[in-house]
Motif scaffolding. Structure first.
Motif, short mmCIF file in Angstrom:
data_model
loop_
_atom_site.label_atom_id
_atom_site.label_comp_id
_atom_site.label_asym_id
_atom_site.label_seq_id
_atom_site.Cartn_x
_atom_site.Cartn_y
_atom_site.Cartn_z
N LEU A 190 -43.47 -33.40 -43.35
CA LEU A 190 -44.65 -32.69 -43.82
C LEU A 190 -44.56 -32.55 -45.34
CD1 LEU A 190 -47.18 -30.91 -43.57
CD2 LEU A 190 -45.68 -28.97 -43.04
N ILE A 191 -45.49 -33.20 -46.04
CA ILE A 191 -45.54 -33.11 -47.51
C ILE A 191 -46.68 -32.16 -47.85
CG2 ILE A 191 -45.70 -34.39 -49.67
CD1 ILE A 191 -44.87 -36.90 -48.18
N GLU A 192 -46.31 -30.91 -48.15
CA GLU A 192 -47.29 -29.83 -48.32
C GLU A 192 -46.71 -28.76 -49.25
OE1 GLU A 192 -50.01 -27.50 -48.64
OE2 GLU A 192 -50.62 -28.81 -46.96
N ASP A 193 -47.48 -28.37 -50.29
CA ASP A 193 -46.98 -27.40 -51.26
C ASP A 193 -47.32 -25.97 -50.90
OD1 ASP A 193 -49.70 -28.00 -51.80
OD2 ASP A 193 -49.51 -27.09 -53.76
N ASP A 194 -48.19 -25.74 -49.93
CA ASP A 194 -48.52 -24.38 -49.49
C ASP A 194 -47.41 -23.93 -48.54
OD1 ASP A 194 -49.48 -22.13 -48.08
OD2 ASP A 194 -51.56 -22.76 -48.36
N ALA A 195 -46.53 -23.06 -49.03
CA ALA A 195 -45.34 -22.67 -48.26
C ALA A 195 -45.71 -21.98 -46.95
CB ALA A 195 -44.46 -21.76 -49.11
N ARG A 196 -46.71 -21.12 -46.95
CA ARG A 196 -47.09 -20.41 -45.72
C ARG A 196 -47.65 -21.38 -44.69
NH1 ARG A 196 -50.78 -15.33 -47.00
NH2 ARG A 196 -50.58 -15.17 -44.73
N LEU A 197 -48.51 -22.30 -45.13
CA LEU A 197 -49.06 -23.28 -44.21
C LEU A 197 -47.96 -24.20 -43.67
CD1 LEU A 197 -51.42 -24.70 -42.83
CD2 LEU A 197 -51.75 -26.05 -44.92
N ALA A 198 -47.07 -24.61 -44.56
CA ALA A 198 -45.99 -25.51 -44.14
C ALA A 198 -45.11 -24.84 -43.10
CB ALA A 198 -45.16 -25.92 -45.35
N GLU A 199 -44.81 -23.56 -43.30
CA GLU A 199 -43.96 -22.83 -42.35
C GLU A 199 -44.67 -22.67 -41.00
OE1 GLU A 199 -41.54 -18.58 -41.95
OE2 GLU A 199 -42.66 -19.07 -43.79
N MET A 200 -45.99 -22.42 -41.06
CA MET A 200 -46.76 -22.29 -39.83
C MET A 200 -46.76 -23.59 -39.03
SD MET A 200 -49.92 -23.24 -38.38
CE MET A 200 -51.11 -23.48 -39.69
N VAL A 201 -47.00 -24.70 -39.74
CA VAL A 201 -47.01 -26.01 -39.07
C VAL A 201 -45.62 -26.33 -38.51
CG1 VAL A 201 -47.25 -28.49 -39.46
CG2 VAL A 201 -48.93 -26.91 -40.42
N GLN A 202 -44.59 -26.05 -39.30
CA GLN A 202 -43.22 -26.31 -38.83
C GLN A 202 -42.91 -25.52 -37.56
OE1 GLN A 202 -39.88 -24.83 -41.24
NE2 GLN A 202 -39.00 -26.89 -41.12
N ASP A 203 -43.30 -24.24 -37.53
CA ASP A 203 -43.04 -23.41 -36.36
C ASP A 203 -43.84 -23.90 -35.15
OD1 ASP A 203 -41.34 -21.87 -37.86
OD2 ASP A 203 -42.77 -20.23 -38.18
N TYR A 204 -45.11 -24.22 -35.36
CA TYR A 204 -45.97 -24.63 -34.25
C TYR A 204 -45.51 -25.97 -33.66
CZ TYR A 204 -50.15 -25.44 -31.47
OH TYR A 204 -51.01 -25.66 -30.42
N LEU A 205 -45.25 -26.95 -34.54
CA LEU A 205 -44.79 -28.24 -34.04
C LEU A 205 -43.38 -28.14 -33.46
CD1 LEU A 205 -46.11 -30.74 -36.77
CD2 LEU A 205 -47.15 -30.10 -34.58
N GLY A 206 -42.57 -27.25 -34.05
CA GLY A 206 -41.23 -27.04 -33.51
C GLY A 206 -41.29 -26.52 -32.09
N ALA A 207 -42.24 -25.60 -31.83
CA ALA A 207 -42.40 -25.04 -30.48
C ALA A 207 -42.93 -26.10 -29.51
CB ALA A 207 -43.35 -23.85 -30.52
#
Length: 228
Positions: A7-24
């Motif tokens: 994930l190449i994304e500079d919005d830290a909150r969005l990146a963390e949300m995507v990481q958590d959702y895809l991780g789940a």
């Protein structure tokens, strides 16, 4: 087997949300907050897909897509702010597999990601490039003069193919390094000039007076379009 997503994304909150959702959902996600960090990660790792934001703080996401597509066919899903149609069109023309406008629902992101993963990477057609008596066969990874195979290493062939496929265009050493990746990059970190000399010894009639692979002083190298 866990699929690895970049994930190449500079919005830290969005990146963390995507990481958590895809991780789940069973994915492993690596985050790069800048385009350059994303390119560096891609060179060192194998990813199953790339989520690429267009608006990045250093390199435009469209340029990152162009650089990636020069040597890599990993599926790319572009994230476009406000769904700008021109960004979508350019991204698809540069080789992106799909796009998703922001803001988006995580479920739609997951669905689109699964869709491009099902399609898988598309191997590029590696046609035979012909320049007079010289043939460069990408599928066979072989260069031939009058049908005789040239004695080139795999890394030297890759360098030759990169230059020949962009015949007439001057490539700086920095651009060449960007187009190389992984083991090939390590093989060239000492001196591109040495490898160019060895290529010339195989493809030029007179390596001291090259007509195909030409040095442009202060700029880099160009593969000449001229025929024999």
């Amino acid at each position: 087997m866990t699929q690895h997503i970049l994930l190449i994304e500079d919005d830290a909150r969005l990146a963390e949300m995507v990481q958590d959702y895809l991780g789940a959902s069973g994915f492993s996600v690596s985050i790069a907050p800048t385009g350059q960090q994303g390119l560096d990660l891609q060179k060192r790792n194998r990813f199953d897909a790339i989520l690429l934001d267009i608006m990045l703080p250093d390199i435009d996401g469209l340029e990152v897509c162009r650089v990636l597509r020069a040597t890599d066919q990993t599926p790319i899903l572009m994230l476009t702010a406000k769904g700008e149609p021109m960004d979508r069109i350019i991204g698809l023309e540069l080789g992106a597999d799909d796009y998703l406008p922001k803001p988006f629902e995580p479920r739609e992101l997951l669905a689109r990601l699964k869709a491009i993963l099902r399609r898988g990477p598309v191997e590029p057609d590696r046609q035979i490039l012909r320049f007079g008596r010289l043939e460069i066969d990408g599928s066979a990874m072989e260069a031939r003069i009058d049908g005789r195979a040239c004695n080139l290493t795999a890394h030297q062939f890759q360098l030759l193919e990169i230059l020949a496929s962009r015949a007439g265009r001057v490539l700086s050493r920095e651009m060449i390094m960007d187009l190389l990746k992984g083991e090939s990059l390590a093989a060239f970190d000492r001196s591109i000039d040495v490898h160019v000399s060895r290529i010339r010894a195989e493809i030029e009639d007179d390596p001291n007076k090259p007509r195909r692979l030409i040095t442009v002083r202060g700029a880099g190298y160009v593969f000449a379009r001229a025929q024999d």
